[in-house]
Design a protein around this motif. Sequence first.
Motif: not given
Length: 299
Positions: A172-178
């Motif tokens: 979930x955190x990854x898709x806050x970046x990309x």
Amino acid sequence: MLAAPVNPADINMLQGTYAVLPPVPAIGGNEGLGEVLEVGSKVSDVKPGDWVIPVDAGFGTWRTEAVCKAIDVILVPKDIPLLSAATISVNPCTAYRMLKDFGTLKSGDTVIQNGANSAVGQAVIQIAAAMGINTINIIRDRPNVKELKDKLKSLGASYVITEETLQKPEMTNLFKEIKKPKLALNCVGGHNAGNLLTHMEYGSTMVTYGGMAKKPMPLPAKALIFKDINICGFWMTQWKRNNMHDLNKIMSMVLELSELVRRGQLSAPVCTQVPFHDYKLALEATMKSYCSKHVLMME
């Protein structure tokens, strides 16, 4: 012939399990690089000294010399490394077509793929990086996983994660970046492929081009219903056969990939060079896991 890789599909063809089989007796090898020695009096497209690669599968590249029609081969530039030329027609072309033909990707978009350390996976990373596209690359956990992650990142990978991480909340955190992926590339199958669907954007596409796990892929109903994800397959051999009437299209693709090689944006996969007379070593190695690509060197 100068050099010819040994690919898993070549082994499948020998085993009689590949989708297309040549009439027997046959010569093995579907990919390779040759140098033209002589041409017929009516041949003008190629000349002695040119480098050429086969257009279609089943050419039989595991030999030292071949006689063929001019339309059976296409030119490849001689100013790129020999190993790049010898390995350009299958894996880089597969990666190129999947990135170009399944939706419109633009700079800043995201692609997710499993089997990211495969030869196709490495080509996807490099071609996508040249296009400004983010890649999320899934690999199996292994003793040297950090070394592999560093290698893929050096090729231009945005993120490299293990299959286990793919199922954890930290995604979930990854898709806050990309952005979430518009395209997923699957060469593994099984639950590994099904797990990719969880993280894809609405209306995105999953392309399957391999099935290394040899297990069926689960398709969660919610991914199809609520995300409208498209599921399709790709086979480079069929694409080439569909475009045999327009060899310029195939040649244009090879030339564009060759230009990426010249610019240092596309390197050949790590290869083990094997003298042609030691071909048994290359065949045996290709059937093992965690194997680098073996290339038969004819000279």
